[in-house]
Motif scaffolding. Sequence first.
Motif, PDB file in Angstrom:
ATOM      1  N   GLU A 627       0.819  -1.209   0.000  1.00 50.34           N
ATOM      2  CA  GLU A 627       0.000   0.000   0.000  1.00 50.34           C
ATOM      3  C   GLU A 627       0.855   1.262   0.000  1.00 50.34           C
ATOM      4  O   GLU A 627       0.366   2.338  -0.340  1.00 50.34           O
ATOM      5  CB  GLU A 627      -0.934   0.003   1.206  1.00 50.34           C
ATOM      6  N   GLU A 628       2.139   1.127   0.395  1.00 51.74           N
ATOM      7  CA  GLU A 628       3.025   2.289   0.379  1.00 51.74           C
ATOM      8  C   GLU A 628       3.415   2.686  -1.047  1.00 51.74           C
ATOM      9  O   GLU A 628       3.964   3.761  -1.271  1.00 51.74           O
ATOM     10  CB  GLU A 628       4.300   2.009   1.192  1.00 51.74           C
ATOM     11  N   HIS A 629       3.148   1.778  -2.016  1.00 52.71           N
ATOM     12  CA  HIS A 629       3.504   2.068  -3.407  1.00 52.71           C
ATOM     13  C   HIS A 629       2.306   1.830  -4.318  1.00 52.71           C
ATOM     14  O   HIS A 629       2.286   0.914  -5.134  1.00 52.71           O
ATOM     15  CB  HIS A 629       4.690   1.207  -3.839  1.00 52.71           C
ATOM     16  N   PRO A 630       1.265   2.668  -4.182  1.00 52.85           N
ATOM     17  CA  PRO A 630       0.064   2.484  -5.009  1.00 52.85           C
ATOM     18  C   PRO A 630       0.330   2.704  -6.493  1.00 52.85           C
ATOM     19  O   PRO A 630      -0.462   2.292  -7.334  1.00 52.85           O
ATOM     20  CB  PRO A 630      -0.897   3.544  -4.455  1.00 52.85           C
ATOM     21  N   GLU A 631       1.468   3.343  -6.819  1.00 48.60           N
ATOM     22  CA  GLU A 631       1.760   3.609  -8.228  1.00 48.60           C
ATOM     23  C   GLU A 631       2.107   2.338  -9.002  1.00 48.60           C
ATOM     24  O   GLU A 631       2.182   2.357 -10.244  1.00 48.60           O
ATOM     25  CB  GLU A 631       2.916   4.612  -8.341  1.00 48.60           C
ATOM     26  N   LEU A 632       2.318   1.202  -8.301  1.00 51.83           N
ATOM     27  CA  LEU A 632       2.668  -0.046  -8.979  1.00 51.83           C
ATOM     28  C   LEU A 632       1.486  -0.646  -9.731  1.00 51.83           C
ATOM     29  O   LEU A 632       1.673  -1.503 -10.597  1.00 51.83           O
ATOM     30  CB  LEU A 632       3.199  -1.073  -7.965  1.00 51.83           C
ATOM     31  N   VAL A 633       0.269  -0.234  -9.391  1.00 48.46           N
ATOM     32  CA  VAL A 633      -0.913  -0.821 -10.021  1.00 48.46           C
ATOM     33  C   VAL A 633      -1.897   0.281 -10.399  1.00 48.46           C
ATOM     34  O   VAL A 633      -1.903   1.353  -9.793  1.00 48.46           O
ATOM     35  CB  VAL A 633      -1.621  -1.843  -9.091  1.00 48.46           C
ATOM     36  N   ALA A 634      -2.713   0.007 -11.398  1.00 49.23           N
ATOM     37  CA  ALA A 634      -3.789   0.923 -11.784  1.00 49.23           C
ATOM     38  C   ALA A 634      -5.004   0.090 -12.168  1.00 49.23           C
ATOM     39  O   ALA A 634      -4.885  -0.920 -12.867  1.00 49.23           O
ATOM     40  CB  ALA A 634      -3.364   1.806 -12.955  1.00 49.23           C
ATOM     41  N   PHE A 635      -6.166   0.496 -11.685  1.00 45.04           N
ATOM     42  CA  PHE A 635      -7.425  -0.187 -12.000  1.00 45.04           C
ATOM     43  C   PHE A 635      -7.974   0.361 -13.306  1.00 45.04           C
ATOM     44  O   PHE A 635      -8.068   1.574 -13.495  1.00 45.04           O
ATOM     45  CB  PHE A 635      -8.427   0.032 -10.870  1.00 45.04           C
ATOM     46  N   LEU A 636      -8.320  -0.535 -14.225  1.00 42.67           N
ATOM     47  CA  LEU A 636      -8.865  -0.118 -15.516  1.00 42.67           C
ATOM     48  C   LEU A 636     -10.374  -0.285 -15.606  1.00 42.67           C
ATOM     49  O   LEU A 636     -11.077   0.588 -16.090  1.00 42.67           O
ATOM     50  CB  LEU A 636      -8.204  -0.919 -16.648  1.00 42.67           C
ATOM     51  N   GLY A 637     -10.890  -1.430 -15.174  1.00 47.94           N
ATOM     52  CA  GLY A 637     -12.328  -1.658 -15.297  1.00 47.94           C
ATOM     53  C   GLY A 637     -12.702  -3.062 -14.874  1.00 47.94           C
ATOM     54  O   GLY A 637     -11.844  -3.898 -14.572  1.00 47.94           O
ATOM     55  N   ALA A 638     -14.009  -3.320 -14.841  1.00 45.44           N
ATOM     56  CA  ALA A 638     -14.531  -4.633 -14.451  1.00 45.44           C
ATOM     57  C   ALA A 638     -15.718  -4.963 -15.342  1.00 45.44           C
ATOM     58  O   ALA A 638     -16.427  -4.066 -15.805  1.00 45.44           O
ATOM     59  CB  ALA A 638     -14.957  -4.625 -12.985  1.00 45.44           C
ATOM     60  N   HIS A 639     -15.923  -6.260 -15.578  1.00 45.47           N
ATOM     61  CA  HIS A 639     -16.983  -6.692 -16.487  1.00 45.47           C
ATOM     62  C   HIS A 639     -17.648  -7.958 -15.942  1.00 45.47           C
ATOM     63  O   HIS A 639     -16.994  -8.818 -15.345  1.00 45.47           O
ATOM     64  CB  HIS A 639     -16.421  -6.988 -17.883  1.00 45.47           C
ATOM     65  N   ALA A 640     -18.936  -8.038 -16.162  1.00 46.33           N
ATOM     66  CA  ALA A 640     -19.669  -9.241 -15.755  1.00 46.33           C
ATOM     67  C   ALA A 640     -19.489 -10.363 -16.761  1.00 46.33           C
ATOM     68  O   ALA A 640     -19.622 -11.542 -16.422  1.00 46.33           O
ATOM     69  CB  ALA A 640     -21.148  -8.917 -15.595  1.00 46.33           C
ATOM     70  N   SER A 641     -19.200 -10.019 -18.003  1.00 43.88           N
ATOM     71  CA  SER A 641     -19.093 -11.042 -19.039  1.00 43.88           C
ATOM     72  C   SER A 641     -17.840 -10.811 -19.857  1.00 43.88           C
ATOM     73  O   SER A 641     -17.299  -9.702 -19.895  1.00 43.88           O
ATOM     74  CB  SER A 641     -20.322 -11.025 -19.952  1.00 43.88           C
ATOM     75  N   GLY A 642     -17.386 -11.849 -20.507  1.00 50.54           N
ATOM     76  CA  GLY A 642     -16.205 -11.767 -21.345  1.00 50.54           C
ATOM     77  C   GLY A 642     -15.907 -13.134 -21.931  1.00 50.54           C
ATOM     78  O   GLY A 642     -16.527 -14.142 -21.565  1.00 50.54           O
ATOM     79  N   ALA A 643     -14.950 -13.178 -22.831  1.00 49.18           N
ATOM     80  CA  ALA A 643     -14.619 -14.434 -23.510  1.00 49.18           C
ATOM     81  C   ALA A 643     -13.695 -15.290 -22.657  1.00 49.18           C
ATOM     82  O   ALA A 643     -12.728 -14.785 -22.079  1.00 49.18           O
ATOM     83  CB  ALA A 643     -13.960 -14.132 -24.854  1.00 49.18           C
ATOM     84  N   PHE A 644     -14.002 -16.590 -22.587  1.00 44.93           N
ATOM     85  CA  PHE A 644     -13.116 -17.530 -21.908  1.00 44.93           C
ATOM     86  C   PHE A 644     -11.846 -17.779 -22.722  1.00 44.93           C
ATOM     87  O   PHE A 644     -10.795 -18.085 -22.173  1.00 44.93           O
ATOM     88  CB  PHE A 644     -13.818 -18.874 -21.697  1.00 44.93           C
ATOM     89  N   GLN A 645     -11.973 -17.709 -24.060  1.00 46.27           N
ATOM     90  CA  GLN A 645     -10.914 -18.171 -24.953  1.00 46.27           C
ATOM     91  C   GLN A 645      -9.525 -17.602 -24.619  1.00 46.27           C
ATOM     92  O   GLN A 645      -8.548 -18.358 -24.582  1.00 46.27           O
ATOM     93  CB  GLN A 645     -11.303 -17.856 -26.405  1.00 46.27           C
ATOM     94  N   PRO A 646      -9.364 -16.282 -24.337  1.00 47.51           N
ATOM     95  CA  PRO A 646      -8.018 -15.790 -24.013  1.00 47.51           C
ATOM     96  C   PRO A 646      -7.439 -16.411 -22.751  1.00 47.51           C
ATOM     97  O   PRO A 646      -6.218 -16.436 -22.580  1.00 47.51           O
ATOM     98  CB  PRO A 646      -8.236 -14.275 -23.830  1.00 47.51           C
TER      99      PRO A 646
END
Length: 667
Positions: A627-646
């Motif tokens: 938590e001292e280095h929040p710059e290591l990650v960034a949240f982009l988005g969330a989805h209820a559905s998506g393709a399994f294939q990848p």
Amino acid sequence: MKLDEIGKTINEEGLIDVLNNFKYSMRQIYLVVDENGNAVNDIASMIDENQYLHINGNHIELVQPRAYRLERVKQEVQLQLRFLKHQLATHGFKLWPLAADENSSMTISIQLPEQLFLELYQRKFKQYKIDYYDFRNQIYLKLAQGFELSQPLLTYLTGSSLAFFNDFDGRTRRSTLTFDLLNGIQDFQPDFRAVKSYLGTKNALGKVAFEGQFDHQQGITALTLRKLDFNPDSQLGIGLNILNLIDVMVGYFLMSEGVANDQLMAQVKASRELDLKVAAASPFRKIDEMAEFKSLIDNLNHFAVDFNYGENWNGTVEAIKAKLEDGMQTLAARLLREQGSQSLLKFLLAKTYAGTTKGQSSKLSANSMRILQAAFEAGMDYQVIDNGQDIVEINGHYVWNGLQSDLDQAVTAKLWDNKELAKQLVGNLAIQIQPSWKIATVDQAIRLYPMIKEKAVVLKNANGHSDAHGILYRMAPSKKEFVESVGVMLKQTSQVLIEQVSTGSTYQALILNGKVASLIERVPENVVGDGRKTLKQLIENKKFELGRNERKTLMMQGLTLDQVIPRGIQVLLRYDSFTGSHFQSVDALNDADQTYIQLLEKIATQLQMRDGFIDMIFSNIYQPYSEEHPELVAFLGAHASGAFQPHEKMALNQQRDVAAEVVAQFK
């Protein structure tokens, strides 16, 4: 306006979005009266205290348990006042619309985002060997100096506590509340030159104060503006223009040069004397010294225009200038004019009733308003999640139309598709939230461009999955490129989300039953040279069709289709890996440090996601997250559905049977 070292660092380091992320909370203490204007002395027997309501004799305090950004706080306070008035009306009581005595007034608490302090400290001020908490305290002290010297202006604009209950000398003052406060401490002058010197005098509070422990474990946590008058014409208890003004003042005082220490105490003394004079004066009296504040308003206006505060500010600055030009337009003067031949008591009682019956604009259904009212009276946690979609939250559960709850995940899925809302929901966690702007017209894109003209940005569909029409600019786009790209996207979607780009690689987690079942790195579509084939031949061999964005990406790299690509050199056809684009997936579940898996599962909990997909940027999955280095990650988005294939067929012949894991949950 001259920026100081803090302002220059904010501007040069691309931290300007902080100006949209100050957090506010308000505490309002009202006198409760009956239909005849008499104070009610038995409130506690009929109304229970809770986290929103504190009762002290014949006064009731309305509290915001949490701080919010300005637009959100306006919504929250408006709802709270509506609910409180409704609750009191069932017993025949009203809120007295003015600060009637020394016990009734408004306090506004201002918090700067911790991420700002961390960024400024790491990028610039750590080199000066100053302690981090001393650094934070100094910034809050700088804001306090600005507001202390501006109190006469705020008293002039907001003064409305006209004496009548305890009007012993028969005078009508602009603000009896401020007059009584300053009269009681007129020989006291706090030392705002340093935190240590302030602490020696802080027990005799004025109108500007601090919250916090003042130590090296916590430090100052907020700045408070105390003993503010109520505005009986506002659904917020204080005028919208005043909140907009305070918001711009915070940014201005944060970034501009302050007063030199050798001049500060003399100016504080003069400011308090003027504030007392403004408060004591008849509401109709012209105060010549108020002309001094015209230059401050001009500076605030230049600052607000330069840093794109938007259309709200335009109306605010015109209203404030009008009041400075003509004292008859101030709130106190207008109240006395409207009083006419009525007694002040009768006039204000009528205004109290009018305030109770006024309707507030809200897109929420009657069902949702009813359950929010019930939650308020019960002291339960609640918030409006999406006004337009009629979704609220009660004690951690999302409720749609006052009836359908998140027991059916369709409700939460509606929230995740709104990227800005999803970001708000994970905002409590120590992760980076990319600055973003939502636009629906090309004109809005033109107005936004000055804010992003030096930034790497990505354009996405604001609602639902982003597709191949989205585009990522690793280098700041020209105005022509930016506006054209927005125009193309608006043909595919009603709103475009503009996000500032974070450094790192893009990952997607598949969440099953609240746990990370798969984690992949999404590598944008690319070709690898063999030293013989042209770029065009390499692309044709992959049976890939170039679109507008792919051609633009190649142009940005200075590449043409007839070039021969050296052996082993990778050429990106896109910089992004949106869901609707072609990308390669690489298994990262076993390689990622466990701290990232734990963080993803925390985000899933925050989003109330049992099953779904979470998109993130990680700078380095091998370096543990903290938590001292929040710059290591960034949240982009969330989805209820998506393709399994990848997640099932990945590069390097990696495979995973996602479908089998999904079915296993139902055994």
